[in-house]
Design a protein around this motif. Structure first.
Motif, PDB file in Angstrom:
ATOM      1  N   VAL A 256       3.606   4.013   9.277  1.00 14.02           N
ATOM      2  CA  VAL A 256       3.361   2.977   7.791  1.00 14.02           C
ATOM      3  C   VAL A 256       4.415   1.915   7.606  1.00 14.02           C
ATOM      4  CG1 VAL A 256       3.755   5.133   6.638  1.00 14.02           C
ATOM      5  CG2 VAL A 256       5.996   4.107   7.403  1.00 14.02           C
ATOM      6  N   THR A 257       3.706   0.758   6.967  1.00 18.07           N
ATOM      7  CA  THR A 257       4.751  -0.293   6.978  1.00 18.07           C
ATOM      8  C   THR A 257       5.499  -0.840   6.264  1.00 18.07           C
ATOM      9  OG1 THR A 257       2.724  -0.976   7.976  1.00 18.07           O
ATOM     10  CG2 THR A 257       4.169  -2.928   6.750  1.00 18.07           C
TER      11      THR A 257
ATOM     12  N   ARG B 296       4.126  15.218   1.732  1.00 20.13           N
ATOM     13  CA  ARG B 296       3.965  14.901   0.553  1.00 20.13           C
ATOM     14  C   ARG B 296       2.917  16.676  -0.482  1.00 20.13           C
ATOM     15  NH1 ARG B 296      -0.700  11.928  -3.089  1.00 20.13           N
ATOM     16  NH2 ARG B 296      -0.516  11.161  -0.618  1.00 20.13           N
TER      17      ARG B 296
ATOM     18  N   VAL C 249       1.641   4.575  -2.951  1.00 19.68           N
ATOM     19  CA  VAL C 249       1.011   5.516  -2.839  1.00 19.68           C
ATOM     20  C   VAL C 249       2.448   6.709  -3.499  1.00 19.68           C
ATOM     21  CG1 VAL C 249       1.051   7.688  -1.207  1.00 19.68           C
ATOM     22  CG2 VAL C 249      -0.917   5.490  -0.637  1.00 19.68           C
ATOM     23  N   ALA C 250       3.291   6.044  -2.476  1.00 21.19           N
ATOM     24  CA  ALA C 250       4.697   6.226  -2.624  1.00 21.19           C
ATOM     25  C   ALA C 250       4.900   6.572  -4.827  1.00 21.19           C
ATOM     26  CB  ALA C 250       5.866   5.979  -2.358  1.00 21.19           C
TER      27      ALA C 250
ATOM     28  N   LEU D 142       0.716  -1.199   0.271  1.00 18.73           N
ATOM     29  CA  LEU D 142      -0.433   0.217   0.167  1.00 18.73           C
ATOM     30  C   LEU D 142       0.911   1.271  -0.426  1.00 18.73           C
ATOM     31  CD1 LEU D 142      -2.846   1.465   0.449  1.00 18.73           C
ATOM     32  CD2 LEU D 142      -2.673   1.383   2.915  1.00 18.73           C
ATOM     33  N   GLU D 143       1.965   1.563   1.019  1.00 17.13           N
ATOM     34  CA  GLU D 143       2.989   2.793   1.458  1.00 17.13           C
ATOM     35  C   GLU D 143       3.428   2.958  -0.396  1.00 17.13           C
ATOM     36  OE1 GLU D 143       2.172   0.778   3.670  1.00 17.13           O
ATOM     37  OE2 GLU D 143       2.155   1.986   5.186  1.00 17.13           O
ATOM     38  N   GLU D 144       4.260   2.223  -1.005  1.00 13.87           N
ATOM     39  CA  GLU D 144       4.798   1.807  -2.589  1.00 13.87           C
ATOM     40  C   GLU D 144       3.504   2.331  -3.238  1.00 13.87           C
ATOM     41  OE1 GLU D 144       8.293   1.782  -2.671  1.00 13.87           O
ATOM     42  OE2 GLU D 144       7.256   2.739  -4.799  1.00 13.87           O
TER      43      GLU D 144
ATOM     44  N   GLU E 175       5.431  10.186   1.318  1.00 16.31           N
ATOM     45  CA  GLU E 175       4.425  10.144   0.812  1.00 16.31           C
ATOM     46  C   GLU E 175       3.677  10.873   1.136  1.00 16.31           C
ATOM     47  OE1 GLU E 175       4.450  10.494  -2.053  1.00 16.31           O
ATOM     48  OE2 GLU E 175       6.728   9.892  -2.976  1.00 16.31           O
ATOM     49  N   PHE E 176       3.503  10.080   2.961  1.00 19.41           N
ATOM     50  CA  PHE E 176       2.068  10.013   4.153  1.00 19.41           C
ATOM     51  C   PHE E 176       1.816  11.545   4.308  1.00 19.41           C
ATOM     52  CE2 PHE E 176       0.256   6.267   3.579  1.00 19.41           C
ATOM     53  CZ  PHE E 176       0.796   5.019   2.113  1.00 19.41           C
TER      54      PHE E 176
ATOM     55  N   SER F  17       2.839   8.745  -6.576  1.00 16.67           N
ATOM     56  CA  SER F  17       3.090  10.740  -6.293  1.00 16.67           C
ATOM     57  C   SER F  17       4.526  10.399  -7.383  1.00 16.67           C
ATOM     58  CB  SER F  17       3.227  10.379  -5.196  1.00 16.67           C
ATOM     59  OG  SER F  17       4.355  11.788  -4.632  1.00 16.67           O
TER      60      SER F  17
ATOM     61  N   HIS G 243      11.270   7.318   3.537  1.00 21.14           N
ATOM     62  CA  HIS G 243      10.435   7.672   2.229  1.00 21.14           C
ATOM     63  C   HIS G 243       8.669   7.571   1.986  1.00 21.14           C
ATOM     64  CE1 HIS G 243      14.023   6.507  -0.350  1.00 21.14           C
ATOM     65  NE2 HIS G 243      14.215   6.739   0.465  1.00 21.14           N
ATOM     66  N   TYR G 244       8.017   7.015   3.129  1.00  8.32           N
ATOM     67  CA  TYR G 244       6.664   6.650   3.011  1.00  8.32           C
ATOM     68  C   TYR G 244       5.959   7.769   3.647  1.00  8.32           C
ATOM     69  CZ  TYR G 244       7.648   2.607  -0.016  1.00  8.32           C
ATOM     70  OH  TYR G 244       8.254   1.029   0.014  1.00  8.32           O
TER      71      TYR G 244
END
Lengths: 280, 82
Positions: B7-8, B25, A67-68, A63-65, B21-22, A71, B17-18
């Motif tokens: 984040v996971t 961003r 979004v990344a 999931l995190e990837e 983004e979260f 983006s 990085h995440y």
């Protein structure tokens, strides 16, 4: 959003302009034409990659990837917007026409970006190759004698730093896991290697760009610079070196567009084609 | 400093990085602190955080000053008259 008298503002007026206003005449006509050619290749590269990579939205490995990566894809479309807008100012054209109302044959993206997204390792390998090449190209424009260009390049470089970090992390992750991750990465690099240099396809009037101090070196030299940069990383990770040779002359030729690009073009122009002349 | 969220991620590099983004961003952060879950010490013992005996005297609102103030004012007025 509405104005005080209730009239609806077009969305584009809500977007902050990133391209400084400039006088077209600041550039001599030959230099301007040459710069137009270069900017179109850069805009199309970012635009096409942005759309390919947005194909991962919803289905990335975690999931995190998701979004990344989405983006990053949006960032590239944002960079494409900036280049299309600068082009529009240089030529009196419109950014939307350049992005959504050209035929597939008219696009100028590098052949490296003509492949569908493939598997995850393929998308990572392609983006790593592209982002590192783009970094060399941007660095060659950072000192451009045309101030609006140098200004925008500076901002784009600051955003691309994170792209490079993220791609480096993924490349090392895939390379460092024996078995499927590494095998898939090696297969992807092998499939992309023949097209890797196409980002540096020589431009018809590039010596004018160099003469006018817009581009610091011809594409062939930039290609060598890039090859030595990525060569060090590939060697460190024990991955095969990229093939020798010069960038192919037809690396951006789409006079016979590939099936995959025709499909992508159909996707990214689908909304614009719904209603001719519609404004956002 | 505010807790933004979690984040996971497989390691601290991608977690950073995440987190970017979260939680930044849209330019909502100027700085992020990223800490692996395992490094967080969880203190939730109610005997330590919510003691059972009255502690209102440790709160600013714990003192009732009104009566003491009245007595002090009356004493002060009486002193003036002398």
């Amino acid at each position: 959003m509405t104005t005080t008298d209730g009239a609806r503002l077009p969305t584009r007026q809500l977007i902050q302009p990133d391209v400084p206003r400039f006088e077209r005449r600041t550039l001599k006509p030959e230099a301007r034409d040459a710069l137009t050619g270069l900017l179109l290749t850069m805009a199309d590269d970012e635009f096409v990659l942005g759309f390919w990579d947005s194909e991962w939205t919803g289905i990335a490995p975690l999931l995190e990837e998701d979004v990344a990566f989405s983006s990053l894809a949006q960032d590239e479309i944002g960079h494409a917007r900036v280049w299309y807008e600068m082009l529009a100012q240089l030529t009196g054209d419109a950014a939307d026409r350049l992005a959504f109302h050209r035929a597939p044959e008219e696009f100028q993206h590098a052949r490296l970006l003509d492949h569908p997204r493939g598997d995850w390792a393929f998308s990572i390998a392609r983006r790593w190759l592209y982002d590192t090449a783009d970094a060399v190209r941007l660095a060659a424009l950072a000192e451009a004698s045309f101030e609006p260009l140098a200004q925008v390049v500076g901002k784009v470089i600051r955003e691309e730093r994170y792209h490079l970090m993220h791609m480096d992390a993924w490349l090392r992750r895939l390379a460092g896991h024996d078995g499927e991750p590494r095998q898939r990465l090696e297969a992807a690099l092998a499939a992309l290697a023949p097209d890797a240099l196409t980002v540096f396809t020589p431009l018809p009037a590039e010596e004018r760009l160099v003469d006018a101090d817009l581009l610091s070196a011809p594409m062939v030299q930039l290609a060598d610079r890039w090859r030595s940069d990525v060569g060090l990383v590939l060697k460190e990770l024990g991955l095969p070196a990229l093939p020798e040779g010069r960038p192919p002359a037809e690396g951006r030729d789409h006079s016979k567009p590939s099936e995959s690009f025709r499909w992508l073009w159909g996707e990214f122009t689908s909304v614009a084609r719904l209603e001719e002349g519609a404004e956002w | 400093m505010r807790h933004a969220g979690n984040v996971t991620a497989p390691d601290i590099e991608l977690a950073t990085h995440y987190a970017r983004e979260f939680y930044s961003r849209r330019q909502e952060s100027v700085r992020l602190w990223v800490v692996p879950r395992a490094e967080i010490t969880d203190l939730s013992d109610p005997d330590l955080l919510q003691p059972p005996l009255d502690r209102t005297f440790k709160k600013p609102g714990g003192y009732v000053m009104r009566d003491k103030l009245d007595v002090a004012k009356k004493r002060a007025e009486a002193d003036k008259k002398k």
